[in-house]
Design an enzyme around this catalytic site. Structure first.
Site, PDB file in Angstrom:
ATOM      1  N   LYS A 105       0.874  -1.175   0.000  1.00 26.02           N
ATOM      2  CA  LYS A 105       0.000   0.000   0.000  1.00 26.02           C
ATOM      3  C   LYS A 105       0.910   1.223   0.000  1.00 26.02           C
ATOM      4  CE  LYS A 105      -4.529   0.846   0.632  1.00 26.02           C
ATOM      5  NZ  LYS A 105      -5.705   0.104   0.183  1.00 26.02           N
ATOM      6  N   GLY A 136     -24.276   3.220   4.536  1.00 27.02           N
ATOM      7  CA  GLY A 136     -23.442   3.753   3.463  1.00 27.02           C
ATOM      8  C   GLY A 136     -23.988   3.323   2.118  1.00 27.02           C
ATOM      9  N   GLY A 161     -22.984   4.391  -0.966  1.00 29.62           N
ATOM     10  CA  GLY A 161     -22.092   4.894  -2.018  1.00 29.62           C
ATOM     11  C   GLY A 161     -21.939   3.884  -3.143  1.00 29.62           C
ATOM     12  N   VAL A 201     -20.312   1.010  -3.509  1.00 29.49           N
ATOM     13  CA  VAL A 201     -20.545  -0.404  -3.207  1.00 29.49           C
ATOM     14  C   VAL A 201     -21.952  -0.597  -2.653  1.00 29.49           C
ATOM     15  CG1 VAL A 201     -19.749  -2.408  -1.912  1.00 29.49           C
ATOM     16  CG2 VAL A 201     -18.092  -0.748  -2.730  1.00 29.49           C
TER      17      VAL A 201
HETATM   18  P1  NAD Z   1     -18.182   5.650  -1.174  1.00 32.78           P
HETATM   19  O1  NAD Z   1     -17.364   6.791  -0.693  1.00 32.78           O
HETATM   20  O2  NAD Z   1     -18.659   5.610  -2.575  1.00 32.78           O
HETATM   21  O3  NAD Z   1     -19.481   5.487  -0.247  1.00 32.78           O
HETATM   22  C1  NAD Z   1     -19.457   5.629   1.142  1.00 32.78           C
HETATM   23  C2  NAD Z   1     -20.838   6.133   1.553  1.00 32.78           C
HETATM   24  O4  NAD Z   1     -20.882   6.123   2.985  1.00 32.78           O
HETATM   25  C3  NAD Z   1     -21.118   7.579   1.113  1.00 32.78           C
HETATM   26  O5  NAD Z   1     -22.396   7.650   0.517  1.00 32.78           O
HETATM   27  C4  NAD Z   1     -21.054   8.372   2.424  1.00 32.78           C
HETATM   28  O6  NAD Z   1     -21.925   9.496   2.431  1.00 32.78           O
HETATM   29  C5  NAD Z   1     -21.501   7.332   3.420  1.00 32.78           C
HETATM   30  N1  NAD Z   1     -21.086   7.587   4.798  1.00 32.78           N
HETATM   31  C6  NAD Z   1     -19.934   8.137   5.247  1.00 32.78           C
HETATM   32  N2  NAD Z   1     -19.948   8.201   6.586  1.00 32.78           N
HETATM   33  C7  NAD Z   1     -21.116   7.652   6.992  1.00 32.78           C
HETATM   34  C8  NAD Z   1     -21.705   7.410   8.253  1.00 32.78           C
HETATM   35  N3  NAD Z   1     -21.101   7.770   9.388  1.00 32.78           N
HETATM   36  N4  NAD Z   1     -22.927   6.831   8.293  1.00 32.78           N
HETATM   37  C9  NAD Z   1     -23.571   6.481   7.151  1.00 32.78           C
HETATM   38  N5  NAD Z   1     -23.051   6.687   5.925  1.00 32.78           N
HETATM   39  C10 NAD Z   1     -21.842   7.264   5.852  1.00 32.78           C
HETATM   40  O7  NAD Z   1     -17.323   4.352  -0.814  1.00 32.78           O
HETATM   41  P2  NAD Z   1     -17.443   2.907  -1.480  1.00 32.78           P
HETATM   42  O8  NAD Z   1     -16.512   2.828  -2.629  1.00 32.78           O
HETATM   43  O9  NAD Z   1     -18.868   2.580  -1.645  1.00 32.78           O
HETATM   44  O10 NAD Z   1     -16.825   2.000  -0.334  1.00 32.78           O
HETATM   45  C11 NAD Z   1     -17.561   1.722   0.854  1.00 32.78           C
HETATM   46  C12 NAD Z   1     -16.649   1.057   1.873  1.00 32.78           C
HETATM   47  O11 NAD Z   1     -16.157  -0.162   1.331  1.00 32.78           O
HETATM   48  C13 NAD Z   1     -15.420   1.877   2.246  1.00 32.78           C
HETATM   49  O12 NAD Z   1     -15.142   1.645   3.597  1.00 32.78           O
HETATM   50  C14 NAD Z   1     -14.330   1.294   1.381  1.00 32.78           C
HETATM   51  O13 NAD Z   1     -13.051   1.437   1.984  1.00 32.78           O
HETATM   52  C15 NAD Z   1     -14.728  -0.163   1.349  1.00 32.78           C
HETATM   53  N6  NAD Z   1     -14.255  -0.874   0.156  1.00 32.78           N
HETATM   54  C16 NAD Z   1     -14.595  -0.428  -1.083  1.00 32.78           C
HETATM   55  C17 NAD Z   1     -14.151  -1.120  -2.207  1.00 32.78           C
HETATM   56  C18 NAD Z   1     -14.533  -0.655  -3.601  1.00 32.78           C
HETATM   57  O14 NAD Z   1     -14.309  -1.414  -4.560  1.00 32.78           O
HETATM   58  N7  NAD Z   1     -15.103   0.526  -3.753  1.00 32.78           N
HETATM   59  C19 NAD Z   1     -13.343  -2.261  -2.069  1.00 32.78           C
HETATM   60  C20 NAD Z   1     -13.034  -2.711  -0.771  1.00 32.78           C
HETATM   61  C21 NAD Z   1     -13.486  -2.007   0.329  1.00 32.78           C
END
Ligand code: NAD
Length: 367
Positions: A94, A194, A196, A198
């Site tokens: 990383k 959340g 977002g 995913v």
């Molecule tokens: P994203 O930033 O697109 O979505 C995150 C969502 O969570 C946003 O809508 C945000 O407003 C919301 N959020 C933030 N704080 C919050 C809270 N306290 N309560 C409720 N909602 C809250 O992120 P993502 O790409 O969807 O990833 C989601 C999680 O999965 C992250 O922790 C990321 O590290 C992990 N992850 C993502 C991937 C990927 O492929 N995108 C892979 C592995 C792990």
């Protein structure tokens, strides 16, 4: 002992690198600096037994360098186990760039960073993470081949989030199979925290299967979008951690299972995308087990993203990536069974399978 959460006051007392709480026999840690572009970065290579160390670059406004160092040590170690448990021929690495991604990042800085990556001759391969984007990866690609997650137009694998969501869905179904005796989620209540990248795709799978999906997000607009698009139900209770639902899917931030929340949980299954969901792997993993809550280890079920970017190196296509991701179902079941058999936590079971794979490869290559 390795812990996930390190208090700032504890960081500075330890020896600069090998004495840090997050140091766990990392092979190499590279500090990169460039005066002209303002680049300050650290690349952490945890383990390369299974292959080159692949992991994203996070750009974050760290309070101090200790915090950045501990983050890169912790995250790179996590990647070793994520790739190992997913059956990928990759090690764990990383990188972190110290700075505000919105204010400080420039193309020149990313290019310079790419040159540092290139100087490691492929031992570390980068990808995007919090604070970096596909266009940043494209800039890095101009100076080194050791980058994944570039634009599809340049041969990249595209947005990994839908694949991640598919893996989480598979892990959740396996956890349901183990807990409820059926992997059908129809009628099961699931709270998705959340909505977002995913979270949204996961919600689409769940609503298609007639699960009762509750959603929560600090972004009101996103939450409403889930209601209108997928028929999800906004969570309106006082405290999401005491929600009376079957399944909790953390898809926002890490460490939501902690000393303050763990005793309140009424759910039967935890399966979500967020990284490092347990504030302390050992303590909170054991409490979940004692409380009869089935936890699908995050680093296993959210591996769809890395499986997807790995396709850029291994040269396989999207269909193959999805097939590999689907296998998260079988691995999750295997881990639940192993944990039960040995009276250990699912986190420990998953780590032991990953470690075994690394140890076996090490033995083979030593012959
Ligand atoms: P994203 O930033 O697109 O979505 C995150 C969502 O969570 C946003 O809508 C945000 O407003 C919301 N959020 C933030 N704080 C919050 C809270 N306290 N309560 C409720 N909602 C809250 O992120 P993502 O790409 O969807 O990833 C989601 C999680 O999965 C992250 O922790 C990321 O590290 C992990 N992850 C993502 C991937 C990927 O492929 N995108 C892979 C592995 C792990």
């Amino acid at each position: 002992m390795y812990t996930d959460v390190i208090k700032a006051s504890e960081l500075i007392k330890a020896d600069p690198l090998f004495g840090q709480t997050s140091f766990d026999n990392h092979e190499q840690v590279v500090f990169c600096h460039d005066k002209d572009t303002g680049l300050k970065a650290i690349i952490g290579i945890h383990n390369t037994v299974l292959g080159p160390a692949l992991g994203g670059t996070r750009m974050w406004n760290y309070t101090n360098e200790w915090e950045a160092l501990n983050d890169v040590l912790r995250l790179s170690r996590g990647m070793t186990y994520k790739s190992a448990i997913s059956g990928l021929n990759l090690g764990g690495g990383k990188a972190v760039i110290i700075g505000d991604a919105k204010a400080d990042k420039t193309p020149a800085m990313m290019k310079r960073f790419g040159e540092f990556i290139h100087s490691l001759s492929g031992k570390y391969i980068t990808a995007e993470d919090v604070g970096t984007t596909t266009p940043d990866m494209d800039i890095i690609r101009d100076v080194t081949p050791y980058v994944t997650g570039i634009s599809e137009s340049r041969g990249g694998s595209g947005n990994p989030s839908p694949v991640t969501a598919y893996g989480v869905y598979m892990g959740m179904k396996a956890a349901a199979m183990h807990r409820f005796g059926t992997d059908s989620l129809a009628g099961k209540s699931v709270l998705v925290q959340g909505t977002g990248h995913v979270g949204e795709t996961l919600i689409s799978y769940l609503t298609k299967e007639d699960a009762k999906v509750y959603v929560t997000d600090i972004n009101e607009e996103r939450m409403q979008l889930m209601v209108t698009t997928y028929g999800a139900i906004p969570f309106t209770g006082d405290d999401i951690y005491s929600a009376d639902v079957d399944i909790y899917a953390p898809c926002a931030l890490g460490a939501t299972i902690n000393d303050d929340t763990i005793q309140k949980l009424k759910v039967k299954v935890i399966a979500g995308a967020a990284n490092n969901q347990l504030a302390n792997e050992a303590t909170h993993g054991r409490i979940l087990m004692e409380r009869g809550i089935h936890y699908a280890p995050d680093f296993l079920i959210n591996a769809g993203g890395i499986i997807n970017v790995y396709s850029e190196i291994a040269g396989y296509d999207k269909a193959e990536a999805l097939k590999k991701t689907e296998n998260i179902y079988n691995t999750t079941l295997e881990i639940f069974n192993l944990a039960e058999l040995n009276n250990i936590t699912t986190q420990q079971a998953a780590m032991s399978i990953a470690q075994k794979r690394i140890d076996e490869r090490k033995k083979e290559t030593a012959k």
